[in-house]
Design a protein around this motif. Structure first.
Motif, PDB file in Angstrom:
ATOM      1  N   LEU A  62      -5.311  13.509  18.531  1.00  0.00           N
ATOM      2  CA  LEU A  62      -4.362  14.479  19.091  1.00  0.00           C
ATOM      3  C   LEU A  62      -4.079  14.215  20.564  1.00  0.00           C
ATOM      4  CD1 LEU A  62      -5.613  17.772  17.390  1.00  0.00           C
ATOM      5  CD2 LEU A  62      -3.525  16.489  16.886  1.00  0.00           C
ATOM      6  N   VAL A  63      -5.115  13.889  21.331  1.00  0.00           N
ATOM      7  CA  VAL A  63      -4.924  13.591  22.759  1.00  0.00           C
ATOM      8  C   VAL A  63      -4.091  12.327  22.925  1.00  0.00           C
ATOM      9  CG1 VAL A  63      -6.123  12.872  24.872  1.00  0.00           C
ATOM     10  CG2 VAL A  63      -6.939  14.836  23.580  1.00  0.00           C
ATOM     11  N   ALA A  64      -4.374  11.321  22.128  1.00  0.00           N
ATOM     12  CA  ALA A  64      -3.600  10.071  22.213  1.00  0.00           C
ATOM     13  C   ALA A  64      -2.131  10.318  21.877  1.00  0.00           C
ATOM     14  CB  ALA A  64      -4.185   9.016  21.282  1.00  0.00           C
ATOM     15  N   ALA A  65      -1.866  11.185  20.922  1.00  0.00           N
ATOM     16  CA  ALA A  65      -0.484  11.494  20.561  1.00  0.00           C
ATOM     17  C   ALA A  65       0.208  12.301  21.656  1.00  0.00           C
ATOM     18  CB  ALA A  65      -0.448  12.264  19.248  1.00  0.00           C
ATOM     19  N   ALA A  66      -0.534  13.159  22.357  1.00  0.00           N
ATOM     20  CA  ALA A  66       0.055  14.009  23.390  1.00  0.00           C
ATOM     21  C   ALA A  66       0.148  13.320  24.743  1.00  0.00           C
ATOM     22  CB  ALA A  66      -0.771  15.286  23.537  1.00  0.00           C
ATOM     23  N   MET A  67      -0.587  12.243  24.950  1.00  0.00           N
ATOM     24  CA  MET A  67      -0.613  11.590  26.262  1.00  0.00           C
ATOM     25  C   MET A  67       0.751  11.177  26.789  1.00  0.00           C
ATOM     26  SD  MET A  67      -3.902  10.601  27.792  1.00  0.00           S
ATOM     27  CE  MET A  67      -4.146   9.082  28.528  1.00  0.00           C
ATOM     28  N   PRO A  68       1.580  10.535  26.009  1.00  0.00           N
ATOM     29  CA  PRO A  68       2.885  10.134  26.553  1.00  0.00           C
ATOM     30  C   PRO A  68       3.729  11.337  26.982  1.00  0.00           C
ATOM     31  CG  PRO A  68       2.453   8.959  24.513  1.00  0.00           C
ATOM     32  CD  PRO A  68       1.374   9.987  24.671  1.00  0.00           C
ATOM     33  N   VAL A  76      -2.480   3.577  33.992  1.00  0.00           N
ATOM     34  CA  VAL A  76      -3.731   4.222  34.386  1.00  0.00           C
ATOM     35  C   VAL A  76      -4.665   3.157  34.930  1.00  0.00           C
ATOM     36  CG1 VAL A  76      -5.703   5.548  33.555  1.00  0.00           C
ATOM     37  CG2 VAL A  76      -3.446   5.950  32.589  1.00  0.00           C
ATOM     38  N   ARG A  77      -5.228   3.421  36.108  1.00  0.00           N
ATOM     39  CA  ARG A  77      -6.217   2.512  36.686  1.00  0.00           C
ATOM     40  C   ARG A  77      -7.591   3.128  36.483  1.00  0.00           C
ATOM     41  NH1 ARG A  77      -3.390   2.353  42.291  1.00  0.00           N
ATOM     42  NH2 ARG A  77      -4.931   3.965  42.449  1.00  0.00           N
ATOM     43  N   LEU A  78      -8.414   2.447  35.740  1.00  0.00           N
ATOM     44  CA  LEU A  78      -9.746   2.961  35.447  1.00  0.00           C
ATOM     45  C   LEU A  78     -10.790   2.162  36.208  1.00  0.00           C
ATOM     46  CD1 LEU A  78      -9.487   3.457  31.586  1.00  0.00           C
ATOM     47  CD2 LEU A  78      -9.314   5.184  33.365  1.00  0.00           C
ATOM     48  N   GLY A  79     -11.675   2.894  36.862  1.00  0.00           N
ATOM     49  CA  GLY A  79     -12.804   2.260  37.533  1.00  0.00           C
ATOM     50  C   GLY A  79     -14.050   2.426  36.688  1.00  0.00           C
TER      51      GLY A  79
END
Length: 182
Positions: A62-68, A76-79
């Protein structure tokens, strides 16, 4: 529920009939429906770990579908440290909590597991008063009392009748006494 309404007094706020209030209502209904569904359909057929894994996997989808839509398509820059923090919070703050919650549903039932949700407003009001110096008034105290009494009433166990066992035992003793006297 009535105690929570008294604590937060939504009728005092101008935004009672807002989209946010509607979202909170839908969330509360979803919460109740999900616990009932888990108790009816999943308890006994899945382990608490499997139940938690499926719930969290569904959340990821659900989060992946809502992200865009919610976050846009910006890169996104991830450290390393943010990833470690998300991993620790995901495993311990959410994963273990879900397993414990599902174990509670299996062991104690849906009513007990959902009563934790009613204690959250009481705890938040007390913490707000202690650490943020938020005001406490008679309405809030009355709402907290209603919540605590409601949770206590939901924890009452039905009294088991023991009279038939006693009657059987007395009847058996009378039979033995009559046989011995004959």
């Amino acid at each position: 529920f009535a105690g929570t309404l008294v604590i937060f007094a939504p009728w005092h706020a101008a935004g009672l009939a807002s989209w946010g209030a509607l979202a909170c209502l839908i969330a509360a209904v979803s919460y109740a429906v999900s616990y009932s569904w888990i108790g009816r359909c999943l308890v006994g057929s899945m382990s608490p770990v499997a139940m938690s894994a499926s719930q969290l996997s569904g959340g990821v989808v659900l989060v992946a579908a809502a992200m865009p839509v919610a976050g846009g398509l910006a890169p996104v820059r991830l450290g390393v440290w943010p990833l470690v923090a998300v991993l620790v919070l995901g495993v311990f703050g959410t994963g273990v909590a879900f397993v414990l919650n599902n174990r509670l549903i299996i062991d104690e039932g849906v009513t007990t597991a959902t009563s934790v949700g009613y204690l959250l407003p009481v705890v938040s009001v007390v913490l707000g008063m202690l650490f943020l110096h938020e005001p406490m008034n008679l309405r809030i105290v009355a709402g907290m009392v209603v919540v605590l009494v409601g949770v206590a009433l939901s924890r009452r166990r039905p009294v088991r009748e023991t009279a038939p066992v006693v009657v059987v035992a007395q009847t058996s003793l009378r039979s033995v006494a009559q046989r011995e006297s004959s």
